[in-house]
Design a protein around this motif. Sequence first.
Motif, short mmCIF file in Angstrom:
data_model
loop_
_atom_site.label_atom_id
_atom_site.label_comp_id
_atom_site.label_asym_id
_atom_site.label_seq_id
_atom_site.Cartn_x
_atom_site.Cartn_y
_atom_site.Cartn_z
N ARG A 32 -6.56 6.81 5.74
CA ARG A 32 -6.06 6.72 4.24
C ARG A 32 -6.75 6.96 2.75
N GLU A 33 -8.35 6.10 2.94
CA GLU A 33 -8.95 6.77 1.77
C GLU A 33 -8.53 8.45 1.94
N ARG A 90 2.51 1.70 -2.66
CA ARG A 90 1.47 1.88 -5.09
C ARG A 90 1.45 3.49 -4.03
N GLN A 91 1.06 3.79 -3.13
CA GLN A 91 0.76 6.35 -3.13
C GLN A 91 2.19 6.14 -3.27
N ALA A 130 -4.46 11.41 -3.34
CA ALA A 130 -2.72 11.25 -4.35
C ALA A 130 -3.42 11.52 -5.96
N GLU A 156 -5.38 9.27 -0.13
CA GLU A 156 -6.09 7.95 -1.69
C GLU A 156 -6.49 9.14 -2.16
N ARG A 157 -7.49 9.55 -1.44
CA ARG A 157 -7.97 11.16 -2.43
C ARG A 157 -6.78 11.47 -3.07
N TRP A 200 1.39 -1.14 -0.34
CA TRP A 200 0.12 -0.31 -0.16
C TRP A 200 1.35 1.71 0.03
#
Lengths: 103, 103
Positions: B15-16, A82-83, B22, B19-20, A79
């Motif tokens: 974490r979301e 990948r990020q 990113a 991801e957002r 994770w």
Amino acid sequence: MVNSLFRALSHPIRREIVERLAAGPATVGEVSGDFAVSKPAISKHLKVLEESGVLSRVIDGRTHVLSLETEALAEATEWMVRQRAIWTRLFDVVEDHLREEQG
Amino acid sequence: MVNSLFRALSHPIRREIVERLAAGPATVGEVSGDFAVSKPAISKHLKVLEESGVLSRVIDGRTHVLSLETEALAEATEWMVRQRAIWTRLFDVVEDHLREEQG
DNA sequence: GGTACAGTTCACCAAATGGTTAACAGTTTG
DNA sequence: CAAACTGTTAACCATTTGGTGAACTGTACC
């Protein structure tokens, strides 16, 4: 589950336990000796790490031998990597853009 | 500090959010719209992420624009990768040993 | 069988976490 | 200036977390 994995790694003592076990398997008593908290506290930390799949234990007589479970930890690592790949790519795009503007 | 970094990444919503972001910078309102929790709850999550160095904000009028801080995240990634390297090396040693015994 | 040992579980506690609604501060716009 | 908008802060709540000492389970050993 990546969820419980990050949870497991969120406590400094649990990360230290992981580092300790990275040097090789150890018993509960050996791990416990490294920290300034009670044995029940360590027992709880070990339970969290075990339930998240970070370590496994083999009961040998009255001692429990703990070992790292590398596959589980690889998930969380992936994770992160990948990020980072996404950020890096994004960062490169910005850099290219700046370079273009200056060139 | 790697400590607050893992803490920050230990909650699924946070974490979301990572991801957002990113995918590119976003305002608080945009981020908030993606989740089924109240704005104050998101505000708190953003504070945790900001204090751990994962993101930074630029206040533009009445909107706050959030961006990822890649350097901070790299720290946690490095811990993971370093750990994995140790496990992998250890695993290789065990494998070599087994191969030797069989050969 | 009795005692020492390794480790967990129990009962409890204080503090932190994650959520809510309501109120607030600052910015934009009619 | 007043109303609408963006976001944070305040006050509160339930649950989880991380710790403790005491009691318990099971194994080893004399």
